[in-house]
Design a protein around this motif. Structure first.
Motif, PDB file in Angstrom:
ATOM      1  N   TYR B  35      -2.393  -8.449   5.282  1.00 29.49           N
ATOM      2  CA  TYR B  35      -2.472  -7.170   5.972  1.00 29.49           C
ATOM      3  C   TYR B  35      -1.071  -6.604   6.156  1.00 29.49           C
ATOM      4  N   GLN B  37       1.085  -3.837   8.307  1.00 30.02           N
ATOM      5  CA  GLN B  37       1.035  -3.039   9.528  1.00 30.02           C
ATOM      6  C   GLN B  37       2.357  -2.328   9.736  1.00 30.02           C
ATOM      7  N   GLN B  41       0.531   1.784  13.878  1.00 30.18           N
ATOM      8  CA  GLN B  41      -0.672   1.927  13.076  1.00 30.18           C
ATOM      9  C   GLN B  41      -1.504   0.657  13.084  1.00 30.18           C
ATOM     10  N   ALA B  42      -2.778   0.807  12.774  1.00 30.25           N
ATOM     11  CA  ALA B  42      -3.646  -0.346  12.617  1.00 30.25           C
ATOM     12  C   ALA B  42      -3.298  -1.085  11.319  1.00 30.25           C
ATOM     13  N   PRO B  43      -3.584  -2.363  11.264  1.00 33.22           N
ATOM     14  CA  PRO B  43      -3.347  -3.107  10.020  1.00 33.22           C
ATOM     15  C   PRO B  43      -4.203  -2.561   8.880  1.00 33.22           C
ATOM     16  N   LEU B  45      -5.674  -3.834   5.002  1.00 31.62           N
ATOM     17  CA  LEU B  45      -5.872  -4.931   4.057  1.00 31.62           C
ATOM     18  C   LEU B  45      -5.193  -4.588   2.733  1.00 31.62           C
ATOM     19  N   TYR B  86       0.896  -9.770   7.632  1.00 28.96           N
ATOM     20  CA  TYR B  86       0.205 -10.901   8.244  1.00 28.96           C
ATOM     21  C   TYR B  86      -0.762 -11.529   7.250  1.00 28.96           C
ATOM     22  N   PHE B 100      -4.656 -16.012  12.175  1.00 28.70           N
ATOM     23  CA  PHE B 100      -3.582 -15.214  11.607  1.00 28.70           C
ATOM     24  C   PHE B 100      -2.282 -15.997  11.605  1.00 28.70           C
ATOM     25  N   GLY B 102       1.899 -15.757  11.987  1.00 30.34           N
ATOM     26  CA  GLY B 102       2.703 -15.073  12.987  1.00 30.34           C
ATOM     27  C   GLY B 102       3.284 -13.745  12.533  1.00 30.34           C
TER      28      GLY B 102
END
Lengths: 120, 109
Positions: B35, B37, B41-43, B45, B86, B100, B102
């Motif tokens: 992901y 990010q 903003q939102a992550p 894919l 991530y 997830f 780190g």
């Protein structure tokens, strides 16, 4: 348009409860598992909980087990997270995420998140 | 529960190739997903499965896996690739458990 919209966040005192909601649209909601993921301010992503399409399989992170309950209402295209006994460390932006439904697990759609602040 | 380990920060010169890695025992059994990010903003894919890109993700992003290590490679990094990355996989201890890494802060110089 495929969309997830979270709501229900806010400021809450330690020990109190809060219920988050996630409204899904643009896809067949009851075909997919769903998840909650959170992100504390300035920190990384943390998976919180997941639920299968029919609620038959549910999982929780150790950090929330026994305090949070995930559920879904397929008739309403909605996902929920009941959060009890909230702690300061639960302060985070909570995202709703759709599972891609394949054997290659992934979160293919994310909402914009709802902020939860736990403070007295 | 399982853990996934990522380097906190990586840098790459504009146009060069960078590899971001993710290590964990669960990766011996399950593929990682990756992901991106960006701030505020939102992550999003970018890679899942053996090496699959969702629609709209540039083909400079690719994934691979060996043993307990999954890798995200950006071939010809662009300024807009600067972001946090991530990894995620199933947790080896349960069906609907996920974990997830780190996160890795990628800087494009």
């Amino acid at each position: 348009e495929v969309q997830l919209v979270e709501s229900g966040g806010g400021l809450v005192q330690p020990g109190r409860s809060l219920r988050l909601s996630c409204a899904a649209s643009g896809f067949t909601f009851d075909d997919y598992a769903m998840h909650w993921v959170r992100q504390a301010p300035g920190k990384g992503l943390e998976w919180v909980s997941g639920i299968s399409w029919n609620s038959g399989s549910i999982g929780y992170a150790d950090s929330v087990k026994g305090r949070f309950t995930i559920s879904r209402d397929n008739a309403k295209n909605s996902l929920y997270l009941q959060m009890n006994s909230l702690r300061a460390e639960d302060t985070a932006l909570y995202y709703c995420a759709k599972d891609n439904g394949g054997v290659d697990d992934a979160f293919d759609i994310w909402g914009q998140g709802t902020m939860v602040t736990v403070s007295s | 529960s399982s853990e996934l380990t990522q380097d906190p920060a990586v840098s790459v010169a504009l146009g060069q190739t960078v590899r971001i890695t993710c290590q964990g025992d669960s990766l011996r059994s399950y593929y990682a997903s990756w992901y991106q990010q960006k701030p505020g903003q939102a992550p999003v894919l970018v890679i899942y499965g053996k090496n699959n890109r969702p629609s709209g993700i540039p083909d400079r992003f690719s994934g691979s896996s060996s043993g307990n290590t999954a890798s995200l490679t950006i071939t010809g990094a662009q300024a807009e690739d600067e972001a946090d990355y991530y990894c995620n996989s199933r947790d080896s201890s349960g069906n609907h458990l996920r974990v997830f890494g780190g996160g890795t802060k990628l800087t494009v110089l």
